[in-house]
Write an enzyme that holds these catalytic residues in place. Structure first.
Site, PDB file in Angstrom:
ATOM      1  N   GLY A  21       0.497  -1.061   0.189  1.00 38.58           N
ATOM      2  CA  GLY A  21       0.133   0.067   0.230  1.00 38.58           C
ATOM      3  C   GLY A  21       0.987   1.071  -0.379  1.00 38.58           C
ATOM      4  N   GLY A  36       2.280   2.970   2.461  1.00 38.58           N
ATOM      5  CA  GLY A  36       3.911   3.071   2.855  1.00 38.58           C
ATOM      6  C   GLY A  36       4.966   2.503   2.684  1.00 38.58           C
ATOM      7  CB  ILE A  59      -8.926  -4.620   2.816  1.00 34.42           C
ATOM      8  CG1 ILE A  59      -8.065  -3.867   4.093  1.00 34.42           C
ATOM      9  CG2 ILE A  59      -8.010  -5.658   3.335  1.00 34.42           C
ATOM     10  CD1 ILE A  59      -9.129  -4.320   5.507  1.00 34.42           C
ATOM     11  CG  ASP A  60      -7.836   0.434   4.575  1.00 37.24           C
ATOM     12  OD1 ASP A  60      -8.067  -0.273   4.979  1.00 37.24           O
ATOM     13  OD2 ASP A  60      -6.294   0.794   5.028  1.00 37.24           O
ATOM     14  CG  MET A 118      -9.830  -2.542   9.673  1.00 44.05           C
ATOM     15  SD  MET A 118      -8.859  -4.003   9.722  1.00 44.05           S
ATOM     16  CE  MET A 118      -7.683  -4.195  11.204  1.00 44.05           C
ATOM     17  CG  HIS A 143      -6.423  -7.564  12.377  1.00 45.86           C
ATOM     18  ND1 HIS A 143      -7.293  -7.216  13.016  1.00 45.86           N
ATOM     19  CD2 HIS A 143      -5.598  -7.057  11.688  1.00 45.86           C
ATOM     20  CE1 HIS A 143      -6.284  -6.385  13.346  1.00 45.86           C
ATOM     21  NE2 HIS A 143      -5.076  -6.216  12.384  1.00 45.86           N
ATOM     22  CD  GLN A 148     -13.445  -4.909   8.171  1.00 45.89           C
ATOM     23  OE1 GLN A 148     -13.723  -4.695   7.785  1.00 45.89           O
ATOM     24  NE2 GLN A 148     -12.216  -5.490   9.872  1.00 45.89           N
TER      25      GLN A 148
END
Ligand code: F6P
Length: 384
Positions: free
Chosen positions: A117, A119, A141-142, A184, A287, A289
């Site tokens: 992602g 980061g 997932i975001d 999340m 988690h 998810q």
């Protein structure tokens, strides 16, 4: 044609359904299509710092398409440019990029495929600046990565959240309760929006649309007046009240993304109960998810992205992020995704559609005087 013989692959940040699908596609496309060697770097950039790099064989990547997690391991705690070491019991930052560059040279890696992602892409940007060719593959997932319409892992997370919401629905209806599912997503409300719409949640709260707690309480009360004696709320972990702050579970200054969100669902549950008298419960999904088997869409996307990463490399491209734009897999400058987050536009078509079918986003009635938020936390903004 690029002069590439051996590549390294790593998975960074939080685990995410579909990581193994990408590793498999990268490795098989590279081996079968271009006769390349693929070496796996363990535990994200930590494996580069500690020289844990090993060749991957076809056997290593067989039978992993449907497997959750990552066979390479991952970490969201390591950026070599800001590596934490303990000095006299205190964490101190050091730049250990040179050590990683030595390990890359020693392993004869001509390029890196970096799956992660924002980061992780910022970690990759550091290596790009040192001349290492990095091809990024967008994972989270975001779904909050800049430059791509979708990241792999998001579809699975939404499916898990939707199922949870569907399940609390029958429980809420039986007990005449308000039921909250906290999902999340960090500072982006994509999971809450999609799962909320998919499950027909009555209230969806996103970080991008601050909520008015009294408006939510009034909505719950109003539903009871019309014979609906239960309410389903899908709440993003990053949701915050008007004029207020996000609820933070923990701040860990030794990780690149120090703010861990969570807990807003329980805060809202208590407030709804106090203001309406309606019994309210909250489930924090956490988690679940992220773990487990990826859904078909994420297996497909992971395979497309992994294959595209190798094709981009072999076409001589440098420092690109593989992305999905519309229905097309293409690539953009990898630096575009470093340390930026793609949030939900407040007038997104799906927000408008949800509003049109009667979903509340917790915003106050127009022209109403809003009260001061009563959620207190030690929120600090996410750096970068
Ligand atoms: O970025 C993925 C994510 O699952 C976020 O939705 C969540 O805020 C965060 O990671 C949780 O991080 P950790 O696994 O460190 O608890």
């Amino acid at each position: 044609m690029a002069d590439i013989r051996r590549i390294g692959v790593l998975t960074g940040g939080g685990d995410c359904p579909g990581l193994n699908a990408v590793i498999r596609a990268v490795t098989k496309s590279a081996m079968f299509g271009h006769d390349l060697e693929v070496w796996g770097i363990e535990d994200a950039f930590l494996g580069l710092v500690q020289n844990r790099i090993r060749p991957l064989t076809n056997t290593d990547v067989s039978n992993i398409l449907t497997l959750g997690g990552t066979i390479l391991g991952t970490s969201n705690r390591c950026n070599p440019a800001e590596y934490f070491v303990e000095v006299n019991g205190e964490p101190q930052k050091r730049d250990v990029t040179d050590r990683c560059l030595e390990h890359i040279a020693h392993a004869n890696l001509d390029a890196l495929v970096v799956i992660g992602g924002d980061g992780t892409m910022s970690g990759a940007a550091n290596f790009v600046r040192h001349g290492i060719n990095c091809i990024g593959v967008p994972k989270t997932i975001d779904n909050d990565l800049e430059g791509t319409d979708v990241t792999f892992g998001f579809a699975t997370a939404c499916a898990v959240a939707t199922e949870a919401l569907d399940r609390v629905h029958t429980s809420a209806a039986s007990h005449h309760r308000a039921m909250i599912v906290e999902v999340m997503g960090r500072n982006a409300g994509w999971i809450a929006l999609h799962a909320g719409v998919a499950s027909g949640a009555d209230v969806i709260l996103l970080p991008e649309i601050p909520y008015d707690i009294q408006a939510i309480a009034d909505f719950v009360t109003e539903r009871s007046r019309h014979g609906k004696r239960f309410t389903i709320l899908c709440v993003s972990e990053g949701a915050k009240p008007l004029g207020g702050r996000q609820v933070v579970q923990e701040i860990d200054p030794t990780v690149p993304d120090p703010v861990r969100l969570g807990g807003v669902g329980n805060v809202i549950a208590e407030q709804i109960e106090q203001r309406t008298g309606v019994e309210t419960r909250c489930t924090v999904l956490g988690h679940v998810q992220r773990g487990g088997t990826p859904c078909p869409a994420d297996r497909i996307l992971g395979t497309q992205f992994g294959h595209a990463a190798i094709e981009a490399l072999m076409a001589g491209k440098r420092d690109r992020l593989i992305v999905m734009q519309g229905l097309t897999v293409t690539d953009v400058d990898i630096l575009r995704a470093a340390d930026t987050q793609r949030t939900v536009p407040v007038d997104h078509p799906l927000v408008r559609a949800a509003r049109a079918v009667g979903t509340s986003f917790g915003d106050p009635p127009p022209h109403a005087a809003t009260e001061t938020a009563d959620v207190e936390s030690d929120y600090r903004t996410v750096p970068g």
